[in-house]
Design an enzyme around this catalytic site. Structure first.
Site, PDB file in Angstrom:
ATOM      1  N   CYS A  18      47.096   6.174  54.234  1.00 18.34           N
ATOM      2  CA  CYS A  18      47.446   6.667  55.568  1.00 18.34           C
ATOM      3  C   CYS A  18      47.983   8.098  55.551  1.00 18.34           C
ATOM      4  CB  CYS A  18      48.516   5.769  56.194  1.00 18.34           C
ATOM      5  SG  CYS A  18      48.066   4.042  56.297  1.00 18.34           S
ATOM      6  N   CYS A 259      52.686  10.419  43.071  1.00 17.70           N
ATOM      7  CA  CYS A 259      51.337  10.083  42.615  1.00 17.70           C
ATOM      8  C   CYS A 259      50.568  11.339  42.210  1.00 17.70           C
ATOM      9  CB  CYS A 259      50.587   9.354  43.726  1.00 17.70           C
ATOM     10  SG  CYS A 259      48.857   9.014  43.345  1.00 17.70           S
ATOM     11  N   ASP A 367      33.193  16.164  38.966  1.00 18.76           N
ATOM     12  CA  ASP A 367      33.732  15.278  39.985  1.00 18.76           C
ATOM     13  C   ASP A 367      35.179  14.953  39.632  1.00 18.76           C
ATOM     14  OD1 ASP A 367      33.797  13.773  42.274  1.00 18.76           O
ATOM     15  OD2 ASP A 367      32.315  12.284  41.637  1.00 18.76           O
ATOM     16  N   CYS A 458      47.738   4.903  36.896  1.00 16.83           N
ATOM     17  CA  CYS A 458      46.336   4.486  36.976  1.00 16.83           C
ATOM     18  C   CYS A 458      45.540   4.944  35.759  1.00 16.83           C
ATOM     19  CB  CYS A 458      45.690   5.001  38.262  1.00 16.83           C
ATOM     20  SG  CYS A 458      45.878   6.768  38.543  1.00 16.83           S
TER      21      CYS A 458
END
Length: 483
Positions: A18, A259, A367, A458
Site C-alpha cells: 500500500c 526493507c 532486472d 528475503c
C-alpha cells in the site's frame, strides 16, 4: 453491500501492499481534495487494486473508495462527493492474498464511543491472529481481514481507558507487532506513526503552511511541497491547530530494519528514503554488477521500469552503450484475471522487444529480481525472437530465497525458484547465455548512507523482528510452512 471477490494471478515480482497519504490544512487557499487526489497518483506504483480518500469537514467524514486505480475510482462525479474540509487521508492498495474484497478498501472509517477516525495503513501485523482472536472473544465483529481494521479496533479499545487518542495510539503501537506506517484522520488532528523497526517508509512534508505525511518523498515533490524529514521508527507525529508534536512508543527495538527492497524495486527512483536516494542506490547497484560480472557485449538495456537505472549504472561502469531493448505498455490495468492463461497474455501485452535495436547484438539485460522465473524466461525469449545474438541476464539483487512477513506478497518459499534450482539451473531454465545476481555485500553497499538499519531477510533469512508462526486466512489461523 455484498462482498466482491477478484482472483489475482500469482505474482512474478514482489509487490508492496500500500501507499498512504495525509494532510492537515493550515492554508485556506489549498483544496485538500485535489491535493490528496494528486498525491495518490504519485503513490500509484505502490498499489493498484483499490484507491480511496476520506475528508474531515468540521467533524463530518466523507469517503470515496473502490476497487480500481486512481483514474478509475476518482472521476469528476465521484470527487464531488467529497466535502472540502481541513483534514484528509488517502490510500492505494495492493492485495497480497489470492482474493480480495471491497470491505478491505481503505481509508477505513470507524465510529466508536469517543468519536470517529479514518485510518490508512501500509504494512503487515505479524501478531494479527492472536490480537484478532482476543478481540473476537471480547465481542468484536470484523468485516474484513485487513490490518487497518484490526489496528482501528485496538486503538478504539485503548481509547476507552485513556485520556486522549494520542495515548491510545501509543498503547496500540506497543501491542502491534510487525510492520506498519499509518496515518489517521481524527476529528481535530492528523496522526502519523511508524513501527519500532521502521520496515515501511513514512515521511513528513509541508505544502505552504500545511503538513502532509506520505509513504514516499516523491509525492511531496509532485504536489509542490517541501520535504521536512522521515518519521522515525517507533515515532508518532501529531498535527493540530497548534502545530506539529512528536511522541515515541515505550517499547523500543534494539535494531531498526527498513526493507532494503524499497531501494531495489518498490519505491520510485525520484524518492529519497531514510537518507538514501533511490535513484543513486539503483545506479550504484548497476556499477557493482559490472564489477562482479564484467561481460563483453554490444548493448546494455534495463527491464522497464525498475531495471533501467541499474542498467544505466552498468553501462556507465562498463563503457558499453546503453540502449532500449524492451518497450513497456504503460496502459495495462489491474493485474487481475482467471488464471495462468491471463497471466501469460498480460506478460505478452506488457513487454515487447525493440527488434531494430537488438537484432544481431550481444545484449546485457538487467532486472531487479527473479521470483518464479516466468518473467525472466519471457524476457529472454522476446530478445532472442527479436534477433539478439546473445542474452546475458543480470539481477540487481541477490537470490530471493525467503518469504517476507512485513508487507510484500512473497509468503511461501514454494513460489521462489531460487529454492528449487541453482544459478546454473535457473540460467538454463530461462535460456540465458549467462546469469548473475548482485551479492548481498554489494546490495548493502548500495544503501550505505541509510540513516537506519536495513532488513534483507528475503535474501538472507535473517530478520530483525520475530517472524510469525501463523498467518490469518479467512477465519482460520494456518500454520506457516518452514523449511
Amino acid at each position: 453491500m455484498s462482498k466482491k471477490y477478484v482472483t489475482i494471478t500469482p505474482a512474478d515480482k514482489a509487490k508492496e501492499e500500500c501507499g498512504v497519504f495525509g494532510i492537515y490544512k493550515n492554508n485556506s487557499e489549498l483544496d485538500i481534495v485535489d491535493i490528496t487526489h494528486d498525491a495518490l497518483y504519485g503513490l500509484q506504483h505502490r498499489g493498484h487494486i483499490s484507491s480511496g480518500i476520506t475528508v474531515n469537514s468540521g467533524g463530518n467524514f466523507s469517503t470515496v473508495k473502490e476497487l480500481g486505480m486512481v483514474s478509475e475510482v476518482f472521476t469528476e462525479k465521484t470527487l464531488k462527493k467529497l466535502e472540502n474540509g481541513d483534514i484528509a487521508v488517502g490510500h492505494v492498495r495492493y492485495n497480497s492474498c489470492q482474493s480480495l474484497d471491497r470491505a478491505s478498501n481503505q481509508p477505513l472509517v470507524i465510529r466508536y464511543q469517543e468519536g470517529s477516525i479514518a485510518i490508512s495503513n501500509n504494512g503487515s501485523i505479524t501478531n494479527f491472529p492472536q490480537i484478532r482472536k482476543e478481540l473476537e472473544r471480547g465481542g468484536a465483529i470484523f468485516q474484513s481481514n485487513s490490518n487497518a481494521e484490526l489496528m482501528a479496533y485496538v486503538i478504539a479499545t485503548e481509547r476507552c481507558s485513556t485520556d486522549n487518542l494520542e495515548d491510545a495510539v501509543l498503547r496500540a503501537m506497543d501491542k502491534l507487532e510487525g510492520a506498519y506506517s499509518t496515518v489517521i484522520c481524527a476529528p481535530t488532528r492528523l496522526i502519523a506513526f511508524r513501527d519500532k523497526f521502521g520496515f515501511r517508509p513514512l515521511c513528513i512534508g509541508k505544502v505552504k503552511d500545511s503538513y502532509v505525511f506520505t509513504s514516499e518523498s516523491c509525492v511531496i515533490d509532485s504536489i509542490g511541497g517541501e520535504f521536512v524529514r522521515d518519521v522515525l521508527p517507533g515515532e508518532m507525529v501529531v498535527v493540530d491547530k497548534d502545530g506539529l508534536h512528536t511522541y515515541f512508543q515505550s517499547k523500543k527495538s534494539e535494531q531498526t530494519s527498513l526493507c532494503i527492497f524499497e531501494y531495489v524495486y518498490l519505491a520510485r527512483p525520484d524518492s529519497k528514503i531514510d537518507g538514501v536516494s533511490v535513484h543513486t542506490a539503483r545506479l550504484r547497484a548497476g556499477e557493482l554488477l559490472h564489477k562482479e560480472y564484467p561481460i563483453e557485449a554490444d548493448m546494455v538495456c534495463g527491464v522497464p521500469d525498475s531495471g533501467i537505472v541499474a542498467a544505466e549504472g552498468y553501462a556507465k561502469a562498463s563503457g558499453i552503450p546503453l540502449g532500449m531493448g524492451l518497450m513497456k505498455n504503460k496502459f495495462i490495468g489491474r493485474e487481475v484475471g482467471t488464471g495462468m492463461d491471463k497471466k501469460k497474455r498480460l506478460m505478452q501485452t506488457k513487454l515487447t522487444a525493440l527488434k531494430s535495436n537488438v537484432e544481431g547484438k550481444r545484449i546485457v539485460v538487467i532486472d531487479d529480481s527473479i521470483i518464479r522465473g516466468e518473467t525472466s524466461k519471457h524476457i529472454v525469449r522476446l530478445l532472442r525472437e527479436a534477433g539478439a545474438k546473445e542474452v546475458h541476464m543480470l539481477i540487481s539483487s541477490p537470490m530471493f530465497i525467503a518469504p517476507c512477513y512485513f508487507g510484500t506478497d512473497i509468503t511461501d518459499k514454494e513460489h521462489l525458484i531460487a529454492n528449487h534450482m541453482t544459478v546454473e539451473e535457473i540460467r538454463n531454465e530461462i535460456n540465458a547465455d549467462s546469469l548473475g545476481y548482485l551479492s548481498i555485500e554489494s546490495l548493502r553497499e548500495t544503501a550505505r548512507e541509510a540513516k537506519i538499519n536495513l532488513c534483507d531477510g528475503c535474501f538472507t533469512e535473517q530478520y530483525a523482528a520475530d517472524v510469525p508462526t501463523t498467518f490469518f486466512v479467512d477465519k482460520y489461523a494456518t500454520k506457516i510452512k518452514k523449511k
